[in-house]
Scaffold this active site. Structure first.
Site, PDB file in Angstrom:
ATOM      1  N   ASP A 110      -2.636  25.608  12.220  1.00 18.04           N
ATOM      2  CA  ASP A 110      -2.887  27.028  12.483  1.00 18.04           C
ATOM      3  C   ASP A 110      -1.558  27.744  12.737  1.00 18.04           C
ATOM      4  OD1 ASP A 110      -5.764  28.516  13.422  1.00 18.04           O
ATOM      5  OD2 ASP A 110      -3.913  29.555  14.003  1.00 18.04           O
TER       6      ASP A 110
ATOM      7  N   TYR B 287     -10.742  41.717  -0.103  1.00 17.15           N
ATOM      8  CA  TYR B 287     -11.259  40.511   0.548  1.00 17.15           C
ATOM      9  C   TYR B 287     -12.234  39.779  -0.375  1.00 17.15           C
ATOM     10  CZ  TYR B 287     -13.605  37.533   3.966  1.00 17.15           C
ATOM     11  OH  TYR B 287     -14.130  36.452   4.631  1.00 17.15           O
TER      12      TYR B 287
ATOM     13  N   LYS C   5     -12.237  35.907  -1.996  1.00 19.37           N
ATOM     14  CA  LYS C   5     -13.290  34.913  -1.740  1.00 19.37           C
ATOM     15  C   LYS C   5     -14.002  34.505  -3.036  1.00 19.37           C
ATOM     16  CE  LYS C   5     -12.468  34.226   2.541  1.00 19.37           C
ATOM     17  NZ  LYS C   5     -12.023  32.905   3.017  1.00 19.37           N
TER      18      LYS C   5
ATOM     19  N   ASP D 218       2.117  28.097   8.602  1.00 21.63           N
ATOM     20  CA  ASP D 218       1.637  29.326   7.977  1.00 21.63           C
ATOM     21  C   ASP D 218       1.240  28.951   6.553  1.00 21.63           C
ATOM     22  OD1 ASP D 218       1.335  31.717   6.644  1.00 21.63           O
ATOM     23  OD2 ASP D 218       3.129  32.641   7.489  1.00 21.63           O
ATOM     24  N   VAL D 219      -0.036  29.118   6.202  1.00 24.37           N
ATOM     25  CA  VAL D 219      -0.481  28.676   4.869  1.00 24.37           C
ATOM     26  C   VAL D 219       0.168  29.488   3.749  1.00 24.37           C
ATOM     27  CG1 VAL D 219      -2.680  27.723   5.703  1.00 24.37           C
ATOM     28  CG2 VAL D 219      -2.601  30.085   4.835  1.00 24.37           C
TER      29      VAL D 219
ATOM     30  N   ALA E 203     -20.270  36.316  10.577  1.00 24.32           N
ATOM     31  CA  ALA E 203     -20.349  35.320  11.642  1.00 24.32           C
ATOM     32  C   ALA E 203     -19.716  35.866  12.915  1.00 24.32           C
ATOM     33  CB  ALA E 203     -19.645  34.041  11.204  1.00 24.32           C
TER      34      ALA E 203
HETATM   35  N1  LIG Z   1     -16.330  35.715  10.510  1.00 23.19           N
HETATM   36  C1  LIG Z   1     -17.000  36.030   9.410  1.00 23.19           C
HETATM   37  O1  LIG Z   1     -17.887  36.877   9.404  1.00 23.19           O
HETATM   38  C2  LIG Z   1     -16.703  35.286   8.126  1.00 23.19           C
HETATM   39  C3  LIG Z   1     -17.637  35.394   7.086  1.00 23.19           C
HETATM   40  C4  LIG Z   1     -17.379  34.723   5.886  1.00 23.19           C
HETATM   41  C5  LIG Z   1     -16.219  33.983   5.749  1.00 23.19           C
HETATM   42  N2  LIG Z   1     -15.326  33.912   6.784  1.00 23.19           N
HETATM   43  C6  LIG Z   1     -14.117  33.117   6.580  1.00 23.19           C
HETATM   44  O2  LIG Z   1     -14.061  32.105   7.568  1.00 23.19           O
HETATM   45  C7  LIG Z   1     -12.707  31.743   7.802  1.00 23.19           C
HETATM   46  C8  LIG Z   1     -12.450  31.752   9.292  1.00 23.19           C
HETATM   47  O3  LIG Z   1     -12.785  33.017   9.806  1.00 23.19           O
HETATM   48  P1  LIG Z   1     -13.068  33.278  11.363  1.00 23.19           P
HETATM   49  O4  LIG Z   1     -14.068  34.368  11.418  1.00 23.19           O
HETATM   50  O5  LIG Z   1     -13.312  32.004  12.071  1.00 23.19           O
HETATM   51  O6  LIG Z   1     -11.642  33.932  11.757  1.00 23.19           O
HETATM   52  P2  LIG Z   1     -10.717  33.828  13.061  1.00 23.19           P
HETATM   53  O7  LIG Z   1      -9.774  34.988  12.935  1.00 23.19           O
HETATM   54  O8  LIG Z   1     -11.534  33.682  14.306  1.00 23.19           O
HETATM   55  O9  LIG Z   1      -9.908  32.468  12.813  1.00 23.19           O
HETATM   56  C9  LIG Z   1      -9.017  32.342  11.745  1.00 23.19           C
HETATM   57  C10 LIG Z   1      -7.916  31.356  12.116  1.00 23.19           C
HETATM   58  O10 LIG Z   1      -7.032  31.239  10.982  1.00 23.19           O
HETATM   59  C11 LIG Z   1      -5.697  31.290  11.437  1.00 23.19           C
HETATM   60  N3  LIG Z   1      -4.818  31.824  10.397  1.00 23.19           N
HETATM   61  C12 LIG Z   1      -4.819  33.087   9.890  1.00 23.19           C
HETATM   62  N4  LIG Z   1      -3.834  33.221   8.984  1.00 23.19           N
HETATM   63  C13 LIG Z   1      -3.199  32.025   8.913  1.00 23.19           C
HETATM   64  C14 LIG Z   1      -2.088  31.536   8.166  1.00 23.19           C
HETATM   65  N5  LIG Z   1      -1.396  32.342   7.331  1.00 23.19           N
HETATM   66  N6  LIG Z   1      -1.712  30.239   8.325  1.00 23.19           N
HETATM   67  C15 LIG Z   1      -2.373  29.440   9.206  1.00 23.19           C
HETATM   68  N7  LIG Z   1      -3.429  29.852   9.951  1.00 23.19           N
HETATM   69  C16 LIG Z   1      -3.840  31.125   9.800  1.00 23.19           C
HETATM   70  C17 LIG Z   1      -5.732  32.209  12.654  1.00 23.19           C
HETATM   71  O11 LIG Z   1      -4.593  31.975  13.517  1.00 23.19           O
HETATM   72  C18 LIG Z   1      -7.057  31.816  13.300  1.00 23.19           C
HETATM   73  O12 LIG Z   1      -6.897  30.756  14.242  1.00 23.19           O
HETATM   74  C19 LIG Z   1     -11.859  32.736   7.000  1.00 23.19           C
HETATM   75  O13 LIG Z   1     -11.459  32.127   5.786  1.00 23.19           O
HETATM   76  C20 LIG Z   1     -12.823  33.873   6.712  1.00 23.19           C
HETATM   77  O14 LIG Z   1     -12.503  34.565   5.536  1.00 23.19           O
HETATM   78  C21 LIG Z   1     -15.547  34.549   7.979  1.00 23.19           C
END
Ligand SMILES: NC(=O)c1ccc[n+]([C@@H]2O[C@H](COP(=O)([O-])OP(=O)(O)OC[C@H]3O[C@@H](n4cnc5c(N)ncnc54)[C@H](O)[C@@H]3O)[C@@H](O)[C@H]2O)c1
Length: 251
Positions: free
Chosen positions: A37, A145, A149, A53-54, A178
């Site tokens: 992360d 976005y 996806k 950092d990805v 979510a």
């Molecule tokens: N929350 C939603 O409604 C939802 C719905 C569909 C898909 N998603 C997907 O689920 C995944 C997680 O989302 P979430 O809601 O848990 O988000 P979140 O923001 O709670 O967690 C995301 C995590 O990714 C890390 N991160 C961000 N950019 C980064 C980078 N460049 N390198 C390394 N780490 C990085 C952040 O530090 C964080 O810990 C994402 O891919 C998001 O697109 C979320």
């Protein structure tokens, strides 16, 4: 259940939300789990934590190599780190398009590229990518976005085909909205957070947001050795939002 006993897993974006719930669930089901992360400072034992950092290939390679060395291999990769973007095609400039694609799509490519040599050595290799309902349904104000996806969904299919004969399964989850810190931030930024939450809840046939634990359960299902015949699929975890067409309440 201990279907992950003896397996080693890497979860990107595992310090928060869906990634965190997934890392904790895989550990509870017997896996040794490493989190990659941007900010892993909140990650606690028994989870291992790696800062990367990805969008930076060198930092991804270093973190994946360190995680695989410390764990003694890799069986499961959960490619989950991602960021949001709002607006229509007119809202974001080229720089923002490149930045979000770089994190959400190329980020998964970088981590997979670094992890594949380790996964090839596993008898139960699986990759699960976090896509979104935005890949399969047209949502307003989510052009950039959604494009990322949709790319994750197509990438999942292509990777599944490329690696099936190496014994590596590749699937994705498509969560609906979510209840994670990410959505919390979106709601906080809305003019009327309560009304915004109500609108998001009403969009889902279940009438509520998806929980991070529910998405983690689906990721664990796809990653589990019990799902050995499942590859190249997208599993919706969206409260019925993609597949159902309800009539208004009372009609
Ligand atoms: N929350 C939603 O409604 C939802 C719905 C569909 C898909 N998603 C997907 O689920 C995944 C997680 O989302 P979430 O809601 O848990 O988000 P979140 O923001 O709670 O967690 C995301 C995590 O990714 C890390 N991160 C961000 N950019 C980064 C980078 N460049 N390198 C390394 N780490 C990085 C952040 O530090 C964080 O810990 C994402 O891919 C998001 O697109 C979320």
């Amino acid at each position: 259940m201990s279907d992950f006993e003896g397996l080693k897993a890497l979860v990107t974006g595992g310090a928060s939300g869906i990634g965190r719930a997934t890392a904790e669930l895989l550990a509870a089901r017997g896996a040794q789990v490493a989190v990659l992360d941007l900010d892993p400072s909140s990650v606690e034992k028994p989870l291992l934590a790696y800062r990367a950092d990805v969008s930076d290939d060198a930092s991804v390679r270093a973190a994946v190599a360190a995680a695989a060395a410390d764990l003694g291999g890799l069986d499961v990769l959960v490619n989950n780190a991602g960021i949001g973007a709002q607006g229509t095609v007119e809202s974001n400039d080229d720089e923002e398009w490149h930045r979000v694609l770089d994190v959400n799509v190329v980020g998964m490519v970088r981590v997979a590229r670094a992890a594949l040599p380790h996964l090839r050595a596993s008898a139960h290799a699986a990759i699960v990518n976090t896509s979104s309902i935005a890949a399969t349904a047209g949502l307003p104000q989510r052009a950039l976005y959604s494009a990322t996806k949709g790319a994750v969904y197509s990438l999942t299919l292509a990777m599944a085909a490329d690696h099936v004969r190496e014994g590596i399964r590749v699937n994705c989850v498509n969560p609906g909205t979510a209840d994670t810190p990410w959505v919390g931030r979106l709601l906080d930024a809305a003019a009327d957070p309560a009304a915004e939450r109500a609108a998001l809840e009403a969009r889902q046939p279940t009438g509520r947001l998806v929980s991070a634990d529910e998405v983690a359960g689906a990721i664990a299902y796809l990653a589990s050795p019990l799902s050995g015949a499942t590859t190249g699929t997208a599993l919706a975890v969206d409260g019925g939002m993609q597949g159902l067409r309800l009539r208004p309440v009372g009609q």
